[in-house]
Design a protein around this motif. Structure first.
Motif, PDB file in Angstrom:
ATOM      1  N   LYS A 160     -25.301  21.450  21.657  1.00 48.39           N
ATOM      2  CA  LYS A 160     -24.659  22.498  22.465  1.00 48.39           C
ATOM      3  C   LYS A 160     -25.676  23.258  23.307  1.00 48.39           C
ATOM      4  CE  LYS A 160     -20.394  23.371  19.900  1.00 48.39           C
ATOM      5  NZ  LYS A 160     -19.511  24.403  19.323  1.00 48.39           N
ATOM      6  N   LEU A 161     -26.878  23.469  22.764  1.00 56.56           N
ATOM      7  CA  LEU A 161     -27.928  24.152  23.527  1.00 56.56           C
ATOM      8  C   LEU A 161     -28.263  23.351  24.783  1.00 56.56           C
ATOM      9  CD1 LEU A 161     -30.121  26.279  23.947  1.00 56.56           C
ATOM     10  CD2 LEU A 161     -31.522  25.076  22.268  1.00 56.56           C
ATOM     11  N   ILE A 162     -28.445  22.053  24.633  1.00 53.10           N
ATOM     12  CA  ILE A 162     -28.777  21.202  25.765  1.00 53.10           C
ATOM     13  C   ILE A 162     -27.606  21.132  26.745  1.00 53.10           C
ATOM     14  CG2 ILE A 162     -29.358  18.840  26.457  1.00 53.10           C
ATOM     15  CD1 ILE A 162     -30.812  18.608  23.706  1.00 53.10           C
ATOM     16  N   ALA A 163     -26.384  20.995  26.229  1.00 50.02           N
ATOM     17  CA  ALA A 163     -25.197  20.915  27.092  1.00 50.02           C
ATOM     18  C   ALA A 163     -25.021  22.192  27.906  1.00 50.02           C
ATOM     19  CB  ALA A 163     -23.952  20.647  26.245  1.00 50.02           C
ATOM     20  N   PHE A 164     -25.251  23.344  27.273  1.00 47.68           N
ATOM     21  CA  PHE A 164     -25.139  24.632  27.974  1.00 47.68           C
ATOM     22  C   PHE A 164     -26.128  24.678  29.137  1.00 47.68           C
ATOM     23  CE2 PHE A 164     -26.029  29.019  28.889  1.00 47.68           C
ATOM     24  CZ  PHE A 164     -24.847  29.698  28.676  1.00 47.68           C
ATOM     25  N   CYS A 165     -27.374  24.322  28.870  1.00 46.18           N
ATOM     26  CA  CYS A 165     -28.403  24.388  29.912  1.00 46.18           C
ATOM     27  C   CYS A 165     -28.115  23.398  31.042  1.00 46.18           C
ATOM     28  CB  CYS A 165     -29.781  24.133  29.308  1.00 46.18           C
ATOM     29  SG  CYS A 165     -30.375  25.508  28.281  1.00 46.18           S
ATOM     30  N   LYS A 166     -27.590  22.229  30.705  1.00 49.06           N
ATOM     31  CA  LYS A 166     -27.227  21.262  31.740  1.00 49.06           C
ATOM     32  C   LYS A 166     -26.133  21.828  32.649  1.00 49.06           C
ATOM     33  CE  LYS A 166     -28.506  16.912  29.455  1.00 49.06           C
ATOM     34  NZ  LYS A 166     -28.006  15.624  28.883  1.00 49.06           N
ATOM     35  N   ALA A 167     -25.184  22.529  32.056  1.00 52.40           N
ATOM     36  CA  ALA A 167     -24.092  23.111  32.851  1.00 52.40           C
ATOM     37  C   ALA A 167     -24.615  24.183  33.801  1.00 52.40           C
ATOM     38  CB  ALA A 167     -23.038  23.691  31.917  1.00 52.40           C
ATOM     39  N   ILE A 168     -25.508  25.027  33.300  1.00 53.93           N
ATOM     40  CA  ILE A 168     -26.080  26.076  34.155  1.00 53.93           C
ATOM     41  C   ILE A 168     -26.885  25.455  35.287  1.00 53.93           C
ATOM     42  CG2 ILE A 168     -27.663  28.045  34.223  1.00 53.93           C
ATOM     43  CD1 ILE A 168     -24.953  28.515  32.738  1.00 53.93           C
ATOM     44  N   GLN A 169     -27.647  24.395  34.986  1.00 49.56           N
ATOM     45  CA  GLN A 169     -28.455  23.736  36.011  1.00 49.56           C
ATOM     46  C   GLN A 169     -27.579  23.196  37.141  1.00 49.56           C
ATOM     47  OE1 GLN A 169     -31.915  23.558  35.703  1.00 49.56           O
ATOM     48  NE2 GLN A 169     -32.053  22.745  37.765  1.00 49.56           N
ATOM     49  N   ARG A 170     -26.406  22.663  36.800  1.00 49.58           N
ATOM     50  CA  ARG A 170     -25.521  22.083  37.816  1.00 49.58           C
ATOM     51  C   ARG A 170     -25.014  23.120  38.812  1.00 49.58           C
ATOM     52  NH1 ARG A 170     -23.329  19.158  33.479  1.00 49.58           N
ATOM     53  NH2 ARG A 170     -21.411  20.402  33.463  1.00 49.58           N
ATOM     54  N   TYR A 171     -25.018  24.384  38.405  1.00 56.24           N
ATOM     55  CA  TYR A 171     -24.545  25.435  39.300  1.00 56.24           C
ATOM     56  C   TYR A 171     -25.676  26.364  39.737  1.00 56.24           C
ATOM     57  CZ  TYR A 171     -19.839  23.807  38.763  1.00 56.24           C
ATOM     58  OH  TYR A 171     -18.711  23.026  38.817  1.00 56.24           O
ATOM     59  N   SER A 172     -26.886  25.811  39.739  1.00 56.15           N
ATOM     60  CA  SER A 172     -28.036  26.509  40.292  1.00 56.15           C
ATOM     61  C   SER A 172     -28.184  26.121  41.761  1.00 56.15           C
ATOM     62  CB  SER A 172     -29.308  26.125  39.527  1.00 56.15           C
ATOM     63  OG  SER A 172     -29.224  26.532  38.170  1.00 56.15           O
ATOM     64  N   PRO A 173     -28.719  27.012  42.585  1.00 59.27           N
ATOM     65  CA  PRO A 173     -28.835  26.677  44.016  1.00 59.27           C
ATOM     66  C   PRO A 173     -29.878  25.609  44.304  1.00 59.27           C
ATOM     67  CG  PRO A 173     -29.865  28.795  43.550  1.00 59.27           C
ATOM     68  CD  PRO A 173     -29.152  28.384  42.304  1.00 59.27           C
ATOM     69  N   ILE A 174     -30.914  25.512  43.463  1.00 60.06           N
ATOM     70  CA  ILE A 174     -31.999  24.560  43.677  1.00 60.06           C
ATOM     71  C   ILE A 174     -32.026  23.556  42.525  1.00 60.06           C
ATOM     72  CG2 ILE A 174     -34.490  24.302  44.070  1.00 60.06           C
ATOM     73  CD1 ILE A 174     -32.964  25.934  46.240  1.00 60.06           C
TER      74      ILE A 174
END
Length: 410
Positions: free
Chosen positions: A325-339
């Motif tokens: 879940k920790l990795i999945a959460f961070c992957k989701a945030i990365q997908r909605y980062s501007p860079i």
């Protein structure tokens, strides 16, 4: 589970909180504008010098502005500080001498300070190698300062007390300015000569006062966190009593050079503008932290701080309970980062940290934690630490994906 409905409910419930944050932003911005006016900041201060950095008018004026805003005697703001840890280390090495003792009063320090102190690693020039002793006042079982033992904790050789304002990678409450003021009062009652030093990372502009305004002798922080306003490209600051700030400056540069060195290399305009933007950017990050806490508590996850609680820094922690879940959460945030939204965070070793980290941070400034990011060490209980945000609406958008990625915890 209707993710958008959950977020809409949260945003509606938090409107009064958001209004209060805007009021706080206004008060802190007023401090910045007052100093800019009093120090007569103008376009000529954006010019810079090269080489040694002697007679850099913009840099010297910015030092004074920072001191004003922080309620300190003096300050140095330098792009030569590579991180908040570097600024903190410069302050510690600047004032501590062989045979001195440093006492940490808020439990274990942040991971990157462990090697500075000499608690782990190869001890390449750590405080321990210079015969500077370290002692730690552990937190109580409920995660608070051990006020009772603090009353008698200061010894004759205790030269410096380390007060870490933010929770770091621990599950505890970050310290309020009132907490810090209380610690300083207790320490000074035992020995007025003991230096009270505050690691101020993540805490600037959260409240109307800073630690140096309530008696801290010295403090330090990073410019790619709160006070850089999300646009400063590198650097850090040290603020406090004049002789202690100069001691830290001499550690950064060299004895005899101190604060007179360090060219700003055409960064002055960004440094001034970043400070001007900082109260607003911090306000947006705090709004985002409230939103994260509200939503994830509704989903059944332990959160720290709790929803609707007053904020003491820009960090919001969520106990996710598993590495997946920790990795999945961070992957989701990365997908909605501007860079770098197309990249996937992968757990890896990182200099200064004991555990592998997974980090989401598609930021304009590399590693900036004043922009929205999320990270956590791969160790139990698998907590993700969210911080920063240029506007809370981006955080709300990213949360839609994060909720879908980890689901409920019932």
């Amino acid at each position: 589970m209707n993710t958008q409905a959950l977020l809409f409910e949260a945003e509606k419930a938090l409107l009064p909180i958001f209004s209060g944050i805007d009021t706080q932003v206004k008060q802190n911005l007023k401090k910045v504008l007052t100093s800019f006016r009093d120090r007569r900041v103008g376009v000529h201060h954006f010019a810079s010098v090269s080489g040694y950095g002697h007679d850099d008018l913009g840099r010297d004026t910015l030092d004074k502005v920072f001191a004003d805003v922080m309620g300190a005697d003096e300050a140095i703001v330098r792009i030569q500080f590579v991180s908040g840890t570097h600024a903190i280390a410069s302050a510690l090495f600047g004032v501590l001498r062989p045979g001195d003792e440093m006492l940490a009063v808020a439990g274990a320090p942040y991971d990157t300070l462990e090697e500075v102190i000499g608690l782990r690693g190869n001890h390449h020039g750590s405080l321990a190698e210079f015969n500077i002793e370290y002692r730690q006042l552990n937190l109580t079982l409920d995660g608070n300062i051990d006020w009772k033992n603090l009353e008698t904790a200061i010894k004759e050789r205790t030269r410096l007390v380390l007060i870490q304002r933010s929770c770091g990678y621990s599950w505890r409450k970050s310290l309020s300015i009132d907490d810090i003021e209380k610690i300083i009062t207790i320490v000074k009652r035992q020995n007025p000569e003991t230096i009270c030093f505050v690691d101020n990372c993540y805490g600037e502009f959260i409240e109307e006062r800073e630690p140096t305004a309530v008696g801290a002798d010295l403090m330090a922080g990073s410019l790619i966190k709160n006070p850089g306003g999300t646009i400063v490209t590198s650097g850090g600051y040290v603020a406090g009593k004049a002789e202690l700030v100069e001691a830290a400056a001499c550690r950064l540069t060299a004895p005899g050079i101190g604060s007179s060195g360090g060219a700003t290399l055409d960064q002055n305009r960004l440094l001034f503008q970043g400070l001007f933007l900082a109260p607003q950017m911090v306000g947006e990050a705090v709004k985002g932290s409230h939103l994260i806490a509200y939503v994830f508590e509704q989903l059944g996850y332990p959160v720290n701080p709790l929803p609707l609680e007053p904020r003491r820094d820009v960090i919001q922690a969520i106990q996710l309970g598993s590495p997946e879940k920790l990795i999945a959460f961070c992957k989701a945030i990365q997908r909605y980062s501007p860079i770098d939204s197309y990249l996937e965070p992968i757990p890896a070793e990182m200099p200064g940290y004991e555990s592998k980290l997974v980090m989401a941070g598609g930021t304009f400034i590399d590693g900036s934690t004043s922009e929205f990011s999320a990270d956590g060490p791969l160790r139990e209980p698998y907590i993700v630490f969210c911080q920063g945000g240029t506007h809370w609406t981006q955080i709300a958008i990213a949360l839609e994906a994060a909720i879908e990625a980890v689901g409920v915890n019932f």
